[in-house]
Structure formats: C-alpha cells, structure tokens
Design a protein around this motif. Structure first.
Motif, PDB file in Angstrom:
ATOM      1  N   LEU A 169       0.923  -1.103  -0.108  1.00  0.00           N
ATOM      2  CA  LEU A 169       0.241   0.116   0.036  1.00  0.00           C
ATOM      3  C   LEU A 169       0.981   1.114   0.107  1.00  0.00           C
ATOM      4  O   LEU A 169       0.496   2.267  -0.878  1.00  0.00           O
ATOM      5  N   LEU A 170       1.987   1.370   0.877  1.00  0.00           N
ATOM      6  CA  LEU A 170       2.583   2.359   0.732  1.00  0.00           C
ATOM      7  C   LEU A 170       3.475   2.537  -0.414  1.00  0.00           C
ATOM      8  O   LEU A 170       3.535   3.636  -0.933  1.00  0.00           O
ATOM      9  N   SER A 171       3.954   1.516  -1.347  1.00  0.00           N
ATOM     10  CA  SER A 171       4.399   1.944  -2.309  1.00  0.00           C
ATOM     11  C   SER A 171       3.866   2.176  -3.396  1.00  0.00           C
ATOM     12  O   SER A 171       4.027   2.718  -4.232  1.00  0.00           O
ATOM     13  N   SER A 172       2.298   1.811  -3.437  1.00  0.00           N
ATOM     14  CA  SER A 172       1.413   2.262  -4.552  1.00  0.00           C
ATOM     15  C   SER A 172       1.167   3.727  -4.315  1.00  0.00           C
ATOM     16  O   SER A 172       0.991   4.254  -5.342  1.00  0.00           O
ATOM     17  N   LEU A 173       1.443   4.426  -3.219  1.00  0.00           N
ATOM     18  CA  LEU A 173       1.125   5.631  -3.156  1.00  0.00           C
ATOM     19  C   LEU A 173       2.381   6.477  -3.509  1.00  0.00           C
ATOM     20  O   LEU A 173       2.162   7.394  -4.234  1.00  0.00           O
ATOM     21  N   LEU A 174       3.699   5.834  -3.575  1.00  0.00           N
ATOM     22  CA  LEU A 174       4.756   6.455  -4.000  1.00  0.00           C
ATOM     23  C   LEU A 174       5.036   6.104  -5.654  1.00  0.00           C
ATOM     24  O   LEU A 174       5.921   6.805  -6.044  1.00  0.00           O
ATOM     25  N   SER A 175       4.481   5.073  -6.047  1.00  0.00           N
ATOM     26  CA  SER A 175       4.711   4.758  -7.685  1.00  0.00           C
ATOM     27  C   SER A 175       4.180   5.945  -8.330  1.00  0.00           C
ATOM     28  O   SER A 175       3.173   6.521  -8.206  1.00  0.00           O
ATOM     29  N   GLU A 176       4.895   5.905  -9.668  1.00  0.00           N
ATOM     30  CA  GLU A 176       4.397   6.924 -10.635  1.00  0.00           C
ATOM     31  C   GLU A 176       3.558   6.540 -11.571  1.00  0.00           C
ATOM     32  O   GLU A 176       3.717   5.108 -11.972  1.00  0.00           O
ATOM     33  N   ASP A 177       2.678   7.284 -12.363  1.00  0.00           N
ATOM     34  CA  ASP A 177       1.777   6.598 -13.227  1.00  0.00           C
ATOM     35  C   ASP A 177       2.547   6.070 -14.474  1.00  0.00           C
ATOM     36  O   ASP A 177       2.099   4.990 -15.117  1.00  0.00           O
ATOM     37  N   ASP A 178       3.633   6.732 -14.983  1.00  0.00           N
ATOM     38  CA  ASP A 178       4.551   6.116 -15.878  1.00  0.00           C
ATOM     39  C   ASP A 178       5.450   5.280 -15.680  1.00  0.00           C
ATOM     40  O   ASP A 178       6.330   5.850 -15.102  1.00  0.00           O
ATOM     41  N   PRO A 190      12.991   8.463  -8.680  1.00  0.00           N
ATOM     42  CA  PRO A 190      14.247   8.324  -7.475  1.00  0.00           C
ATOM     43  C   PRO A 190      13.623   7.984  -6.235  1.00  0.00           C
ATOM     44  O   PRO A 190      14.558   7.324  -5.594  1.00  0.00           O
ATOM     45  N   VAL A 191      12.435   8.123  -6.006  1.00  0.00           N
ATOM     46  CA  VAL A 191      11.964   7.810  -4.555  1.00  0.00           C
ATOM     47  C   VAL A 191      12.294   6.159  -4.443  1.00  0.00           C
ATOM     48  O   VAL A 191      12.714   5.695  -3.573  1.00  0.00           O
ATOM     49  N   LYS A 192      11.474   5.669  -5.508  1.00  0.00           N
ATOM     50  CA  LYS A 192      11.693   4.098  -5.420  1.00  0.00           C
ATOM     51  C   LYS A 192      13.115   3.595  -5.486  1.00  0.00           C
ATOM     52  O   LYS A 192      13.548   2.584  -4.753  1.00  0.00           O
ATOM     53  N   GLY A 193      13.937   4.224  -6.333  1.00  0.00           N
ATOM     54  CA  GLY A 193      15.134   3.767  -6.404  1.00  0.00           C
ATOM     55  C   GLY A 193      16.271   4.186  -5.242  1.00  0.00           C
ATOM     56  O   GLY A 193      16.800   3.279  -4.913  1.00  0.00           O
ATOM     57  N   THR A 194      15.923   4.971  -4.671  1.00  0.00           N
ATOM     58  CA  THR A 194      16.480   5.465  -3.143  1.00  0.00           C
ATOM     59  C   THR A 194      16.056   4.281  -2.151  1.00  0.00           C
ATOM     60  O   THR A 194      16.978   3.725  -1.531  1.00  0.00           O
ATOM     61  N   LEU A 219      18.205   1.178  -3.198  1.00  0.00           N
ATOM     62  CA  LEU A 219      19.490   1.135  -2.758  1.00  0.00           C
ATOM     63  C   LEU A 219      19.608   0.849  -1.220  1.00  0.00           C
ATOM     64  O   LEU A 219      20.514   0.375  -0.884  1.00  0.00           O
ATOM     65  N   ALA A 220      18.887   1.699  -0.424  1.00  0.00           N
ATOM     66  CA  ALA A 220      18.911   1.729   0.930  1.00  0.00           C
ATOM     67  C   ALA A 220      18.666   0.284   1.454  1.00  0.00           C
ATOM     68  O   ALA A 220      19.360  -0.244   2.228  1.00  0.00           O
ATOM     69  N   LEU A 221      17.633  -0.454   0.871  1.00  0.00           N
ATOM     70  CA  LEU A 221      17.513  -1.945   1.192  1.00  0.00           C
ATOM     71  C   LEU A 221      18.579  -2.893   0.830  1.00  0.00           C
ATOM     72  O   LEU A 221      18.824  -3.771   1.589  1.00  0.00           O
ATOM     73  N   GLY A 222      19.063  -2.507  -0.405  1.00  0.00           N
ATOM     74  CA  GLY A 222      20.154  -3.364  -0.841  1.00  0.00           C
ATOM     75  C   GLY A 222      21.346  -3.286   0.080  1.00  0.00           C
ATOM     76  O   GLY A 222      22.128  -4.277   0.449  1.00  0.00           O
ATOM     77  N   VAL A 223      21.731  -1.895   0.478  1.00  0.00           N
ATOM     78  CA  VAL A 223      22.718  -1.838   1.454  1.00  0.00           C
ATOM     79  C   VAL A 223      22.552  -2.430   2.916  1.00  0.00           C
ATOM     80  O   VAL A 223      23.158  -3.303   3.260  1.00  0.00           O
ATOM     81  N   LEU A 224      21.424  -2.433   3.318  1.00  0.00           N
ATOM     82  CA  LEU A 224      20.873  -3.097   4.387  1.00  0.00           C
ATOM     83  C   LEU A 224      21.139  -4.841   4.303  1.00  0.00           C
ATOM     84  O   LEU A 224      21.431  -5.164   5.230  1.00  0.00           O
ATOM     85  N   GLY A 241      21.166  -2.792  -7.864  1.00  0.00           N
ATOM     86  CA  GLY A 241      21.116  -3.015  -9.332  1.00  0.00           C
ATOM     87  C   GLY A 241      19.836  -2.149  -9.735  1.00  0.00           C
ATOM     88  O   GLY A 241      19.559  -1.223 -10.610  1.00  0.00           O
ATOM     89  N   LYS A 242      18.809  -2.764  -9.233  1.00  0.00           N
ATOM     90  CA  LYS A 242      17.288  -2.156  -9.442  1.00  0.00           C
ATOM     91  C   LYS A 242      17.155  -0.898  -9.231  1.00  0.00           C
ATOM     92  O   LYS A 242      16.576  -0.169  -9.735  1.00  0.00           O
ATOM     93  N   GLY A 243      17.830  -0.509  -7.819  1.00  0.00           N
ATOM     94  CA  GLY A 243      17.603   0.937  -7.225  1.00  0.00           C
ATOM     95  C   GLY A 243      18.377   1.809  -8.457  1.00  0.00           C
ATOM     96  O   GLY A 243      17.964   2.942  -8.733  1.00  0.00           O
ATOM     97  N   ILE A 244      19.489   1.441  -8.817  1.00  0.00           N
ATOM     98  CA  ILE A 244      20.282   2.185  -9.706  1.00  0.00           C
ATOM     99  C   ILE A 244      19.654   2.403 -10.935  1.00  0.00           C
ATOM    100  O   ILE A 244      19.276   3.680 -11.583  1.00  0.00           O
ATOM    101  N   GLY A 245      18.865   1.358 -11.511  1.00  0.00           N
ATOM    102  CA  GLY A 245      18.063   1.310 -12.608  1.00  0.00           C
ATOM    103  C   GLY A 245      16.865   2.161 -12.619  1.00  0.00           C
ATOM    104  O   GLY A 245      16.212   2.648 -13.655  1.00  0.00           O
ATOM    105  N   SER A 246      16.501   2.412 -11.384  1.00  0.00           N
ATOM    106  CA  SER A 246      15.288   3.304 -11.073  1.00  0.00           C
ATOM    107  C   SER A 246      15.365   4.704 -11.453  1.00  0.00           C
ATOM    108  O   SER A 246      14.578   5.579 -11.455  1.00  0.00           O
ATOM    109  N   PHE A 247      16.592   5.293 -11.479  1.00  0.00           N
ATOM    110  CA  PHE A 247      17.025   6.571 -11.455  1.00  0.00           C
ATOM    111  C   PHE A 247      16.875   7.082 -13.029  1.00  0.00           C
ATOM    112  O   PHE A 247      17.167   6.321 -13.933  1.00  0.00           O
TER     113      PHE A 247
END
Length: 223
Positions: free
Chosen positions: A58-67, A73-77, A80-85, A217-223
């Motif tokens: 639910l939180l992610s659906s609020l942050l996701s963009e229409d296109d 960048p929000v999703k990518g960030t 990236l943070a989850l990957g580092v953790l 890798g997925k985070g970098i690709g989201s930017f």
C-alpha cells in the motif's frame, strides 16, 4: 504479473529459510503441547507475513508513478537503501557463522517454548514474522515490486498469496506434517533442527549478499 512474481520469489525464499522461526516451530512440535502451540505459531507467522507485505504494498502504491517507463528516484533510493541493509545483514550473518565443532548458542527465550500456550505461540509467530528486521526488509522489497507493478486488485492479491505461501512454507510443512504423522517425524525434525543451527547462517549470508546486490542494481536502474 509474471515479472512481479519473479521479483518477489527470492525475497520470499529468504523469509522462508530464516533459521530461528523454523527452529522455534520444531521445538514446539517436540514439546508436550505440540499440536496447539504449533498451529498457533503457524497462524501467527502467516498473519505477520501478510500484514507486513500488504502494508508495504500500500505504501509503495502511493509512491509509484503513473508512467512506469519514467525514472522513479524515490523508489530507486528505497531500493538502494534496502540493498545496502541486506549486504550489512549478510556480513553480520557471516560473522555469526559457527566455527569449530561447537553448536551455536540459541536465543534464551527458546528454553521456555515447552511452556507456551496456543495464544502465546500465535503471538510469538506474529512477532518473529512481522517485526523481524530482516523480514521487514524482504517485505519492503516485495511491497515495492508489487505496489509499483501496475497490477490490478486481483493480480495484487494473487502475488501476495504467492509471496506468503513461499515465505510460510518452511514453517507450514513441519507443522502440517506433524499433524499428519507425529510419531514418525520426531527424529527427522530433531535432525533438521541440528542442521539448521549449524549451517543456516552461511546459507543466509550468501543469499542476503546476492539479493542485496540485485536490489542495489534495481535501485540504480530506477533513476
């Protein structure tokens, strides 16, 4: 939907092979109140997984963009943070790997499993699944994939069910198996418990490292 399921499968697998809940479930099944506490623990574990992944979806659906083709960048960030953790958790798991012939020390609360009631078993299952930091990271990663996958309501429900089924499988299988054939499973369950205590930290470290790198890798690709 297939792409999203492919993304959440390794995350669900990490939750599934977590050693502590499996060991806890096995100890309950070897206790005097095996059937009631084991079932309670399984119900609590499933409920915790579902609540965590639904909340992050639910939180992610609020942050996701229409296109979905544009950068996010929000999703990518977050990825990236989850990957580092995950990589930090992998390092911690590797440091905790057993050395020599000694058996690793288990949490002290496991010594009280024999005295648990059904309600306490349910509560323990919920706490271990919904509030475990590693599980929360996996649920967050799954929620990002599901919430940002442009899925319909029915498809979202199916993906969450798939995630939950895989994540809960390693707790569900011994509990259901014990209910079906208690007399024959005591010795195999004890052998499995011993193997998990000795070897699972190494397996977890490798999986967390691989998934952490993929998440970065997925985070970098989201930017």
């Amino acid at each position: 939907m297939g792409d999203v399921i492919g993304e959440i499968l390794p995350l669900a697998l990490v939750v599934a092979i977590s050693p502590i809940p499996i060991i806890a479930a096995i100890l309950m099944l070897l206790s005097p109140n095996a059937k009631t506490t084991g079932v309670g623990f399984l119900v609590g574990w499933i409920a915790g997984v579902v609540i965590a992944v639904v909340a992050f979806t639910l939180l992610s659906s609020l942050l996701s963009e229409d296109d979905s083709d544009t950068s996010n960048p929000v999703k990518g960030t977050i990825q990236l943070a989850l990957g580092v953790l995950l990589i930090l958790l992998a390092a911690k798991q590797w440091q905790a790997r057993p050395r020599g012939q000694g058996e690793p020390e288990l949490p002290k609360w496991m010594s009280a499993i024999d005295t648990l009631t059904t309600v306490k078993g349910l509560g323990l299952g919920f706490l271990l699944s919904a509030l475990n930091p590693k599980n929360l990271i996996m649920a967050a990663g799954a929620g990002i994939a599901i919430g940002g996958g442009n899925l319909g309501t029915g498809e979202t429900v199916v993906v969450i069910i798939v995630f939950t089924a895989i994540a809960a499988s390693t707790v569900a299988v011994p509990v259901i198996g014990y209910l079906a054939a208690a007399d024959r499973l005591a010795e195999p369950l004890e052998a499995l418990r011993g193997w998990l205590v000795r070897e699972n930290t190494v397996v977890m470290a490798i999986l967390l490292l691989v998934i952490g790198v993929v998440m970065i890798g997925k985070g970098i690709g989201s930017f």
